[in-house]
Motif scaffolding. Structure first.
Motif, PDB file in Angstrom:
ATOM      1  N   ILE A 129       0.858  -1.181   0.000  1.00 36.89           N
ATOM      2  CA  ILE A 129       0.000   0.000   0.000  1.00 36.89           C
ATOM      3  C   ILE A 129       0.898   1.236   0.000  1.00 36.89           C
ATOM      4  CG2 ILE A 129      -1.751   1.250   1.293  1.00 36.89           C
ATOM      5  CD1 ILE A 129      -2.610  -1.537   2.380  1.00 36.89           C
ATOM      6  N   VAL A 130       0.559   2.208  -0.856  1.00 39.73           N
ATOM      7  CA  VAL A 130       1.428   3.357  -1.107  1.00 39.73           C
ATOM      8  C   VAL A 130       1.829   4.091   0.178  1.00 39.73           C
ATOM      9  CG1 VAL A 130       1.584   5.602  -2.239  1.00 39.73           C
ATOM     10  CG2 VAL A 130       0.516   3.710  -3.416  1.00 39.73           C
ATOM     11  N   GLY A 131       0.876   4.547   0.960  1.00 35.35           N
ATOM     12  CA  GLY A 131       1.183   5.368   2.125  1.00 35.35           C
ATOM     13  C   GLY A 131       1.983   4.645   3.182  1.00 35.35           C
ATOM     14  N   ARG A 132       1.630   3.403   3.447  1.00 29.35           N
ATOM     15  CA  ARG A 132       2.328   2.640   4.481  1.00 29.35           C
ATOM     16  C   ARG A 132       3.767   2.355   4.068  1.00 29.35           C
ATOM     17  NH1 ARG A 132      -1.623   0.453   8.014  1.00 29.35           N
ATOM     18  NH2 ARG A 132      -3.711   0.817   7.194  1.00 29.35           N
ATOM     19  N   LEU A 133       3.962   2.025   2.802  1.00 28.28           N
ATOM     20  CA  LEU A 133       5.307   1.744   2.308  1.00 28.28           C
ATOM     21  C   LEU A 133       6.168   3.004   2.294  1.00 28.28           C
ATOM     22  CD1 LEU A 133       7.260  -0.312   0.876  1.00 28.28           C
ATOM     23  CD2 LEU A 133       6.402   0.647  -1.252  1.00 28.28           C
ATOM     24  N   THR A 134       5.624   4.096   1.751  1.00 26.95           N
ATOM     25  CA  THR A 134       6.437   5.306   1.601  1.00 26.95           C
ATOM     26  C   THR A 134       6.765   5.966   2.936  1.00 26.95           C
ATOM     27  OG1 THR A 134       4.423   6.569   1.125  1.00 26.95           O
ATOM     28  CG2 THR A 134       5.705   5.787  -0.750  1.00 26.95           C
ATOM     29  N   PHE A 161      -3.252   0.921  -4.171  1.00 22.55           N
ATOM     30  CA  PHE A 161      -4.014   1.942  -3.454  1.00 22.55           C
ATOM     31  C   PHE A 161      -5.207   1.265  -2.792  1.00 22.55           C
ATOM     32  CE2 PHE A 161      -1.725   4.661  -6.331  1.00 22.55           C
ATOM     33  CZ  PHE A 161      -1.560   5.843  -5.634  1.00 22.55           C
ATOM     34  N   THR A 162      -5.641   1.785  -1.645  1.00 24.97           N
ATOM     35  CA  THR A 162      -6.824   1.238  -0.993  1.00 24.97           C
ATOM     36  C   THR A 162      -8.044   2.064  -1.373  1.00 24.97           C
ATOM     37  OG1 THR A 162      -6.408   2.591   0.959  1.00 24.97           O
ATOM     38  CG2 THR A 162      -5.533   0.345   0.968  1.00 24.97           C
ATOM     39  N   GLY A 163      -9.211   1.468  -1.267  1.00 24.23           N
ATOM     40  CA  GLY A 163     -10.464   2.175  -1.547  1.00 24.23           C
ATOM     41  C   GLY A 163     -10.548   2.618  -2.989  1.00 24.23           C
ATOM     42  N   THR A 201      -8.847   6.118  -8.575  1.00 26.53           N
ATOM     43  CA  THR A 201      -9.607   6.950  -9.513  1.00 26.53           C
ATOM     44  C   THR A 201     -10.013   8.296  -8.912  1.00 26.53           C
ATOM     45  OG1 THR A 201     -11.636   5.845  -8.805  1.00 26.53           O
ATOM     46  CG2 THR A 201     -10.541   4.999 -10.775  1.00 26.53           C
ATOM     47  N   ASP A 202     -10.145   8.394  -7.591  1.00 25.12           N
ATOM     48  CA  ASP A 202     -10.672   9.620  -6.971  1.00 25.12           C
ATOM     49  C   ASP A 202      -9.598  10.587  -6.484  1.00 25.12           C
ATOM     50  OD1 ASP A 202     -13.073   8.507  -7.496  1.00 25.12           O
ATOM     51  OD2 ASP A 202     -13.687   8.218  -5.413  1.00 25.12           O
ATOM     52  N   LYS A 203      -8.420  10.093  -6.117  1.00 23.54           N
ATOM     53  CA  LYS A 203      -7.344  10.971  -5.647  1.00 23.54           C
ATOM     54  C   LYS A 203      -6.863  11.827  -6.812  1.00 23.54           C
ATOM     55  CE  LYS A 203      -2.711  10.665  -3.633  1.00 23.54           C
ATOM     56  NZ  LYS A 203      -2.875  11.549  -2.487  1.00 23.54           N
ATOM     57  N   VAL A 204      -6.423  13.055  -6.524  1.00 27.45           N
ATOM     58  CA  VAL A 204      -5.993  13.970  -7.580  1.00 27.45           C
ATOM     59  C   VAL A 204      -4.620  14.545  -7.236  1.00 27.45           C
ATOM     60  CG1 VAL A 204      -6.517  16.118  -8.782  1.00 27.45           C
ATOM     61  CG2 VAL A 204      -8.367  14.586  -8.161  1.00 27.45           C
ATOM     62  N   PHE A 249      -4.276  18.536 -13.574  1.00 27.55           N
ATOM     63  CA  PHE A 249      -4.712  17.521 -12.619  1.00 27.55           C
ATOM     64  C   PHE A 249      -4.510  16.138 -13.206  1.00 27.55           C
ATOM     65  CE2 PHE A 249      -7.354  21.309 -12.230  1.00 27.55           C
ATOM     66  CZ  PHE A 249      -7.115  21.666 -10.914  1.00 27.55           C
ATOM     67  N   ALA A 250      -4.176  15.166 -12.356  1.00 30.50           N
ATOM     68  CA  ALA A 250      -4.011  13.784 -12.822  1.00 30.50           C
ATOM     69  C   ALA A 250      -4.398  12.833 -11.690  1.00 30.50           C
ATOM     70  CB  ALA A 250      -2.574  13.527 -13.240  1.00 30.50           C
ATOM     71  N   THR A 251      -5.002  11.717 -12.044  1.00 28.75           N
ATOM     72  CA  THR A 251      -5.329  10.682 -11.067  1.00 28.75           C
ATOM     73  C   THR A 251      -4.145   9.711 -10.972  1.00 28.75           C
ATOM     74  OG1 THR A 251      -6.325   9.221 -12.703  1.00 28.75           O
ATOM     75  CG2 THR A 251      -7.780  10.829 -11.645  1.00 28.75           C
ATOM     76  N   PRO A 252      -4.074   8.933  -9.901  1.00 27.77           N
ATOM     77  CA  PRO A 252      -2.984   7.946  -9.797  1.00 27.77           C
ATOM     78  C   PRO A 252      -2.973   6.953 -10.958  1.00 27.77           C
ATOM     79  CG  PRO A 252      -3.993   8.259  -7.666  1.00 27.77           C
ATOM     80  CD  PRO A 252      -4.810   9.040  -8.642  1.00 27.77           C
ATOM     81  N   ARG A 253      -4.123   6.602 -11.486  1.00 31.33           N
ATOM     82  CA  ARG A 253      -4.158   5.671 -12.618  1.00 31.33           C
ATOM     83  C   ARG A 253      -3.438   6.265 -13.825  1.00 31.33           C
ATOM     84  NH1 ARG A 253      -9.590   3.116 -13.315  1.00 31.33           N
ATOM     85  NH2 ARG A 253      -8.644   1.515 -12.051  1.00 31.33           N
ATOM     86  N   GLU A 254      -3.667   7.570 -14.097  1.00 33.51           N
ATOM     87  CA  GLU A 254      -2.993   8.240 -15.216  1.00 33.51           C
ATOM     88  C   GLU A 254      -1.493   8.348 -14.970  1.00 33.51           C
ATOM     89  OE1 GLU A 254      -5.005  11.967 -15.239  1.00 33.51           O
ATOM     90  OE2 GLU A 254      -6.849  11.156 -16.111  1.00 33.51           O
TER      91      GLU A 254
END
Length: 147
Positions: free
Chosen positions: A29-34, A69-71, A75-78, A91-96
């Motif tokens: 998971i991104v946040g926990r790892l970083t 990513f969780t949840g 698609t929703d994070k920017v 603006f870009a989403t994590p998927r992009e």
């Protein structure tokens, strides 16, 4: 008693011992790892931690394209950036971001967790992120760390 029986030892550039660490980001998971990576870059895992000195290790992150990513964050994070020109907010989403530059997600997350000063910019140069499982740092004999 005229003298102290103990002294606080501050690390400096000459006395600090820097090592190399390799982290596999696959299915992490991104946040926990970083946040763990930022601690290692900063040197907070060492007993000789000094806040104003680069006493952390060099970190190699492999498989950054397989990070999770969780949840609905994929698609929703920017991510917001600015070109510097009027009306240049982008603006870009994590998927992009993952499709264009898989390293960018991990680098942006770690950079946000480091100090916002000269030391933070110096610490960020100790991070090496690779999308695949190959890296050119075999000569440094990095130790693998599991989180």
């Amino acid at each position: 008693m005229d003298t102290l029986s103990y002294k606080t030892i501050s690390a400096n550039k000459a006395t600090v011992e820097k090592g190399w660490v390799i982290v596999d980001a696959e299915n992490q998971i991104v946040g926990r790892l970083t946040s763990e990576i930022a601690k290692i870059l900063r040197g907070k895992h060492k007993p000789s931690f000094t806040p104003n000195v680069d006493c952390g290790d060099n970190v190699i992150v492999i498989n950054a394209d397989k990070i999770r990513f969780t949840g609905k964050k994929l698609t929703d994070k920017v991510y917001t950036r600015h070109t510097g020109y009027p009306g240049g907010q982008r603006f870009a989403t994590p998927r992009e971001v993952l499709s264009k530059n898989p390293r960018g997600v991990v680098e942006a997350a770690v950079k946000g967790m480091l100090p916002k000063n000269r030391l933070g910019r110096r610490l960020f140069t100790n991070l090496y992120v690779y999308a695949g499982s190959e890296h050119p740092h075999a000569a440094q004999q990095p130790k693998e760390i599991k989180f």
